[in-house]
Enzyme design. Structure first.
Site, short mmCIF file in Angstrom:
data_model
loop_
_atom_site.label_atom_id
_atom_site.label_comp_id
_atom_site.label_asym_id
_atom_site.label_seq_id
_atom_site.Cartn_x
_atom_site.Cartn_y
_atom_site.Cartn_z
N ASP A 227 0.83 -1.21 0.00
CA ASP A 227 0.00 0.00 0.00
C ASP A 227 0.86 1.26 0.00
OD1 ASP A 227 -2.36 -1.32 -0.08
OD2 ASP A 227 -3.03 -0.82 1.94
N ASP B 189 -6.39 -7.51 14.15
CA ASP B 189 -5.97 -8.87 14.46
C ASP B 189 -6.68 -9.40 15.71
OD1 ASP B 189 -4.74 -7.04 16.09
OD2 ASP B 189 -2.70 -7.49 15.42
#
Length: 550
Positions: free
Chosen positions: A147, A300
């Site tokens: 990214d 996460d």
């Protein structure tokens, strides 16, 4: 009697101010009014704060004591069965799994995702280590999710991927035109690729993580043998732990997290927070939990909680380590700690109804999630450290012993908690005092971040990528030399970044220490306050971690 006398003086002053016959100097009136406020508001409030902090300290201590007892039991059991377990594990892995691994048709398809953002210093480390893992080449896909907004870094990463592709590695370079969802969004988009849909498992490594060649051989079989296991998590090993005192302190804190918290969660509850990297997920479990979501900055942990509520189990492999790099600048570390403190508190707020409504987990597991995992470790641990050691104790000194402060709360319980933490990193025991003082300074940022997360304030979704310099034996020679030059220039620089909050904290604590020496000093709290103020000044003047070069 002293309190009644002071209140009587205040009342007399108030009545005297209304009588033309008796008048008092303005300074006496103000002093009497302050005494009235002190005894009716300040002292009771501080006493309640002491009791609240004592309760939170005991909650934290009992949680640490419980985990220490579990770890001791696990250690004794493993020691008693060491030879038998080693023989059985060797038979299972070497004779069955590794032989099956040699057969390309028996090995499942594995996708390796490497998300990165402007990782110009470390991209070669993670890509090279992932491409070097031992697994049939036609059963492994390396997916680099870049990214990066820097065109030069994007080009370097793409060239590195092409270089490995030329060696026969099945590697794919993916770059998005936006950063929607940050890391979670990148991995979600990566799983939608046509080649990713063929994969049964997905291994995840951040850009600075370097797995050993046998990583998949030691993790995937655990998922194959038990269809109910969703995640296998490995431990971190820090290649730059000796760079500076900041990295040594981080090593002490993280060693406790992995050696105790993750181990106990895996052994007792088959649940722990996914660390976001150095783990292998079952793709079916990931999809069953709802996939990656960016509703918090700890995507996460969010995924791990949702998967656990669906009935999936986790396995932690403490003897499998993956090399990685710790942030070596205080600015990078502070941003990281903000995200790690704000995100879990914000997730606690959002996932609370889901935990209460879940019908696939037991009441005991719900209690563990709500009380131990979230409330004690992610909220209480931050708040009690800052409120008690940086606010309540200094305030009690200023009221000159009028508040009862039990010594077991101020000394004995914290000392035991500290010793339990330090046992995981014996080589850094000589840094224990400074580690305690530094953690108290950092508690200001962590508690603020936790409150921001609970209230979902403006910085609740702030995401700043942690800067890494690239280090370790696996790093290219040029990269290591460049890192050494950067650290040398930073250490030799005379311009250091000033941190206003830490300086203000140090000034307040120093004032309280001097006040205690001059007017009170019976309980010797000034000794702690002097040390704590010195630590705050050291951090505030930028002498912890590498400093910005001139």
């Amino acid at each position: 009697m002293r309190r009644l006398g002071l209140l009587g003086t205040a009342a007399a002053a108030a009545s005297g101010s209304r009588s033309p016959a008796t008048t008092m100097p303005p300074s006496s009136v103000m002093r009497a009014a302050w005494q009235a406020v002190r005894w009716s508001v300040v002292v009771p409030t501080l006493q309640v704060a002491v009791y609240v902090c004592a309760a939170m300290s005991l909650m934290l201590f009992l949680e640490r004591l419980y985990m220490a007892a579990v770890i001791t039991g696990l250690w004794l059991r493993r020691r008693r069965n060491k030879q038998r377990s080693r023989r059985r594990l060797a038979d299972e892995l070497d004779d069955d799994d590794l032989e099956a691994g040699d057969d390309d048709h028996c090995c499942p398809m594995v996708l390796v995702q490497i998300p990165m953002f402007n990782e110009g210093q470390v991209y070669r480390l993670s890509i090279g280590a992932a491409c070097g893992m031992s697994w049939p080449s036609d059963r492994l896909v390396i997916q680099v999710l870049d990214d990066s907004t820097n065109p030069a870094i994007r080009e370097l990463v793409e060239v590195e991927c092409l270089r490995w592709a030329g060696k026969g590695v099945r590697i794919r370079y993916e770059n998005r035109s936006n950063r929607n969802g940050y890391k979670a969004g990148a991995m979600r988009e990566g799983l939608k690729k046509h080649y990713a849909r063929e994969c049964e498992f997905v291994a995840i490594f951040d850009a600075d993580f370097q797995p050993d060649s046998d990583f998949l051989r030691r993790t995937v079989p655990l998922l194959q043998r038990d269809p109910g296991v969703a995640l296998v998590q490995a431990r971190w090993r820090y290649v730059n732990a000796d760079d500076c005192i900041l990295t040594r302190i981080q090593e002490m804190s993280l060693n406790y997290h992995f050696a105790v918290e993750q181990e106990v969660g895996s052994a007792c509850h088959a649940f722990f927070g996914f660390n976001g990297t150095a783990g292998v997920w079952r793709v079916a479990a990931l999809a069953d939990a709802g996939g990656w979501k960016e509703r918090t900055t700890v995507e996460d942990m969010d995924l791990a909680v949702r998967a656990s509520l669906r009935g999936w189990r986790f396995v932690y492999v403490g003897d499998l380590v993956v090399r990685n790099e710790l942030p070596s600048t205080f600015k990078a570390y502070r941003y990281q700690q903000h995200r790690w403190s704000c995100g879990p508190a914000n997730l606690f707020r959002k996932v609370l109804p889901e935990i209460l409504r879940s019908d696939r987990v037991s009441l005991g597991k719900k209690l563990h999630l709500l009380y131990a995992f979230f409330f004690v470790r992610k909220v209480v641990a931050h708040l009690v450290t800052f409120l008690f050691y940086c606010v309540v104790i200094p305030a009690c000194v200023l009221v000159q012993g009028d508040v009862r402060l039990p010594k077991y709360v101020a000394m004995y319980v914290p000392a035991l908690i500290t010793l339990l933490n330090a046992a995981c990193t014996p080589r850094s025991c000589h840094l224990l005092i400074f580690w305690i003082l530094f953690e108290n300074v950092m508690s200001m940022h962590r508690s603020k971040a936790a409150v921001i997360g609970l209230l979902e304030a403006s910085r609740a979704n702030e995401w700043v990528v942690t800067d890494k310099l690239g280090s370790g034996k696996a790093a290219p020679v040029v990269a290591r030399k460049k890192k050494q030059q950067v650290l040398r220039s930073r250490c030799c620089s005379t311009r250091r970044e000033m941190h206003v909050l830490e300086l203000a904290m140090g000034a307040c604590l120093l004032y309280c220490a001097v006040y205690d020496i001059v007017f009170f000093g019976r309980d010797h709290y000034y000794m702690y306050l002097l040390l704590q103020s010195a630590a705050a000044f050291i951090v505030g003047f930028g002498y912890v971690g590498a400093s910005a070069p001139s």
